[in-house]
Design a protein around this motif. Structure first.
Motif: not given
Length: 326
Positions: A220, A239-242, A295-297
């Motif tokens: 990520h 993506g957001t389903n990580t 927090d993947i971002d």
């Protein structure tokens, strides 16, 4: 070779050629002779987490076999030491090969463009020679593990060779990393026990699920650059389903680790079996802790959690070690 000054050392002097994601104040950039630094950076000696992640499945395999035998012999101790040396060498050789194959991609990614090859610290020819030297030294250690384990070790080279190309043709390159990085569970078990059973296979599969967990977090960090240059990864795929996918990998990892322990120790001491299964619980607990902070971002958090997996694997190894003496 040309080095680019990038960061000050603790004494106020400039560090030449330091890689952007290296551990702060690492020994390579502060203590190693200047001429060795580009090669040690190729081997990721300034970023030791990868060596741990390659080593720990080896220790799992050796310790599980020793627990099944009910003793920690001098040979097992040597195998564990040899695995530590071999993991450092083969992780270095694998990373060197990875950087050779990825040198053009690395030059386009912010986190990797400071690596020795894209930054011009070493040439491709020098990197190839360094890779060969590491492999040959590792082979000498491997030969002491016995013929069967040696064959397993040589067979793993095919996985190491393929991995750098996986992200170019599949969204699941982390599977190929898992296949290569956890091979030591089979090798070390075979070196101690002299054979393979279902137990080390379950342990191997558990490790692959673990790799999918931690390397998706790692990936990520680069997802935006990877999208620009067409590199595939589970981070981009999920993506957001990580988080949901990571929970699945966590569950599979824990179940398979427990299955490995049960298969190996079911006919032995009940207390030993219970404690060894505790290793699966400890892994699951620590991976759950990671998920609670993910927090993947945020690349910094992703790197911190990725590195935390050293402790995940060490917890499992500790429980297996204790089970030997019960």
């Amino acid at each position: 070779m040309t080095d680019k000054a990038q960061a000050p050392d603790p004494h106020g002097e400039e560090l030449s050629g330091q890689v952007s994601d290296a551990v702060i104040d690492n020994w390579v950039d502060t203590k190693a002779p200047a001429w060795t630094r580009p090669y040690l950076r190729l081997s990721r000696a300034d970023r030791p987490i990868g060596t741990w992640l390659l080593l720990l499945p080896c220790w799992w395999g050796a310790l599980l076999a020793a627990s099944a035998q009910g003793t920690l012999s001098l040979r097992t101790v040597w195998i564990m030491i040899g695995c530590a040396l071999g993991a450092w060498l083969m992780r270095g050789a694998g990373c060197t090969w990875n950087d050779i194959t990825d040198r053009d991609f690395d030059a386009k990614v912010a986190r990797t463009k400071s690596r020795p090859l894209p930054s011009g610290q070493v040439t491709t020819k020098q990197a190839l020679v360094w890779m060969a030297v590491q492999c040959l030294i590792a082979l000498v250690i491997l030969l002491s593990f016995g013929p069967f384990a040696t064959l397993l070790g040589v067979a793993s080279l095919a996985l190491v060779a393929i991995y750098p190309f996986a992200k170019r043709f599949t969204w699941w390159p982390q599977v190929f990393l898992g296949l290569a990085f956890n091979w030591g569970a089979l090798l070390a078990y075979a070196a101690v026990a002299g054979t393979l059973t279902a137990a080390p296979v379950f342990l191997y599969l558990s490790g692959i699920a673990w790799t999918l967990f931690y390397d998706t977090i790692y990936a990520h960090q680069d997802k935006e650059d990877d999208a620009l240059i067409g590199i595939k990864s589970t981070a981009r795929l999920f993506g957001t389903n990580t988080a949901q996918w990571l929970k699945r990998f966590l569950i599979v990892c824990v179940i398979l680790f427990a299955a490995a322990v049960i298969e190996a120790l079911i006919n032995g001491s009940v207390l030993s079996l219970i404690v060894a299964i505790g290793g699966a619980w400890a892994m699951g607990w620590h991976m759950t802790w990671q998920l609670s902070r993910l927090d993947i971002d945020d690349p910094k958090i992703c790197m911190k959690l990725f590195r935390a997996n050293r402790d995940t694997g060490l917890l499992a190894a500790l429980f297996l070690a204790i089970s030997i003496f019960l």
